[in-house]
Design an enzyme around this catalytic site. Structure first.
Site, mmCIF file in Angstrom:
data_model
loop_
_atom_site.group_PDB
_atom_site.id
_atom_site.type_symbol
_atom_site.label_atom_id
_atom_site.label_comp_id
_atom_site.label_asym_id
_atom_site.label_seq_id
_atom_site.Cartn_x
_atom_site.Cartn_y
_atom_site.Cartn_z
ATOM 1 N N ASP A 5 -11.719 -14.977 97.687
ATOM 2 C CA ASP A 5 -13.066 -15.226 97.179
ATOM 3 C C ASP A 5 -13.059 -16.576 96.484
ATOM 4 O OD1 ASP A 5 -15.549 -15.300 96.046
ATOM 5 O OD2 ASP A 5 -15.377 -13.420 94.945
ATOM 6 N N LYS B 165 -15.679 -7.332 106.848
ATOM 7 C CA LYS B 165 -15.957 -8.330 107.880
ATOM 8 C C LYS B 165 -14.678 -9.044 108.315
ATOM 9 C CE LYS B 165 -20.782 -9.424 106.787
ATOM 10 N NZ LYS B 165 -21.723 -10.499 106.361
ATOM 11 N N ASN C 102 -12.724 -24.425 105.694
ATOM 12 C CA ASN C 102 -14.074 -24.606 106.215
ATOM 13 C C ASN C 102 -15.104 -23.625 105.645
ATOM 14 O OD1 ASN C 102 -12.806 -22.650 108.496
ATOM 15 N ND2 ASN C 102 -14.999 -22.300 108.312
ATOM 16 N N ILE D 65 -17.549 -20.759 111.647
ATOM 17 C CA ILE D 65 -16.905 -21.540 112.710
ATOM 18 C C ILE D 65 -15.394 -21.404 112.581
ATOM 19 C CG2 ILE D 65 -18.778 -23.184 113.085
ATOM 20 C CD1 ILE D 65 -17.243 -25.190 111.365
ATOM 21 N N TYR E 185 -25.561 -29.602 97.272
ATOM 22 C CA TYR E 185 -24.773 -29.494 98.510
ATOM 23 C C TYR E 185 -24.225 -30.859 98.921
ATOM 24 C CZ TYR E 185 -23.571 -28.410 103.361
ATOM 25 O OH TYR E 185 -22.904 -28.251 104.548
ATOM 26 N N LYS F 228 -20.215 -31.757 99.452
ATOM 27 C CA LYS F 228 -19.653 -32.272 100.700
ATOM 28 C C LYS F 228 -19.015 -33.650 100.494
ATOM 29 C CE LYS F 228 -19.477 -29.148 102.231
ATOM 30 N NZ LYS F 228 -18.468 -28.418 103.033
#
Length: 309
Positions: free
Chosen positions: A73, A50, A100, A26, A176, A180
């Site tokens: 990285d 990429k 992000n 995103i 996870y 967060k």
């Protein structure tokens, strides 16, 4: 769930003269829309091929040639340090930093620095990158720091620092949730430290978005989960909609007008609520001290010597 769009691409103001950092995913949409509004943007990525491809695509779509790639990285503190130093050597300002990048529910692994990878990538890498760039961000004020968290933090009961590297202590999703939560706690403490400056630091849940973030599920849970992920994508936001809330935090005049600092936003630019551990200011300080100590042990005691002036 999110049918009201308080913020859309057309609300992004002109960003001529502004320098911006973002990532892939995103972050690609975010960088693209910032470039469309005339910002000088850097897209950071671990994958050089990429990343450079994304740069060329953004240039083509926006007709803005001030788009650059930076190798970064987040699994390597040395790579983060080198990326920050590469940018700082350019002597450019930095008006907007969007953190992000991330991984989700991966099988247990450690980074090259020896820390559990979801905590290392989602929190520690961003922590180091932000602090190393902080003097420039302050000088460039008014400026913004945007840390992307997730509604998933609501499932975290806290952070047990002694068990971070225990492969049997948590499930992939629990790791996870903690990472967060760490994003929010970092934002809380950083916003307090920046309270007397014109640097506005906020965090957000972007929504459940159709990206390649779910690629780790098969490795963690097995091929049986593929059909569930496929079905789930029908109910996910597009990357365009998923980028709106971080674009709001990065560019909306409301952030400064309403003096939003250390706030948590949900789609699409609305104030949201965090869980109790995310409001724990002592836990936020403990996380900060743990992060600093770990990084100093890996990169040297002087790594932050110029960051807190």
């Amino acid at each position: 769930m999110f049918n009201k769009k308080h913020f859309v691409f057309d609300n992004i103001p002109d960003l001529s003269g502004k320098v911006v950092f973002g990532n892939n995913g995103i972050g690609f949409v975010t960088v693209r829309e910032l470039a469309r509004k005339n910002a000088h943007v850097f897209i950071a990525s671990r994958n050089k091929e990429k990343g450079e491809s994304a740069v060329e695509q953004i240039k083509k779509e926006t007709k803005n040639n001030a788009v650059e790639f930076l190798q970064l990285d987040l699994q390597s503190l040395n790579s983060v340090k080198n990326a920050a130093e590469t940018f700082l050597a350019r002597n450019l300002p930095l008006h907007i930093l969007v953190n992000n990048a991330g991984i989700m529910a991966t099988p247990f692994e450690t980074t090259e620095d020896g820390i559990q990878d979801q905590f290392g990538v989602n929190h520690l890498g961003h922590f180091l990158f932000t602090i190393l760039l902080l003097p420039t961000i302050k000088v460039s004020a008014p400026s913004r720091i945007v840390n992307v968290s997730s509604l998933a933090h609501d499932r975290a009961k806290g952070i047990d620092f002694d068990k971070l590297n225990d492969p049997n202590a948590y499930t992939p999703f629990e790791r996870y949730y903690q990472a967060k939560l760490a994003n929010i706690l970092f934002t809380t403490e950083l916003a307090k430290r920046l309270a007397e400056t014109n640097v506005y630091c906020n965090t957000l849940h972007p929504g459940v978005i159709k990206t390649d973030l779910y690629g780790s599920f098969v490795s963690s849970f097995g091929s049986w989960i593929k059909p569930l992920v496929s079905i789930g994508t029908f109910f996910m936001l597009t990357p365009n909609d998923g980028a709106l809330t971080q674009l709001y935090c990065a560019t909306s005049p409301e952030i400064e007008e309403k003096n939003y600092r250390g706030k948590y936003f949900i789609p699409f630019g609305e104030l949201g609520q965090t869980n109790a551990p995310a409001k724990d200011e002592e836990l936020a300080k403990t996380l900060w001290n743990f992060s600093e100590k770990f990084i100093k042990e890996k990169l040297g005691d002087d790594i932050f010597s110029k960051c807190y002036d």
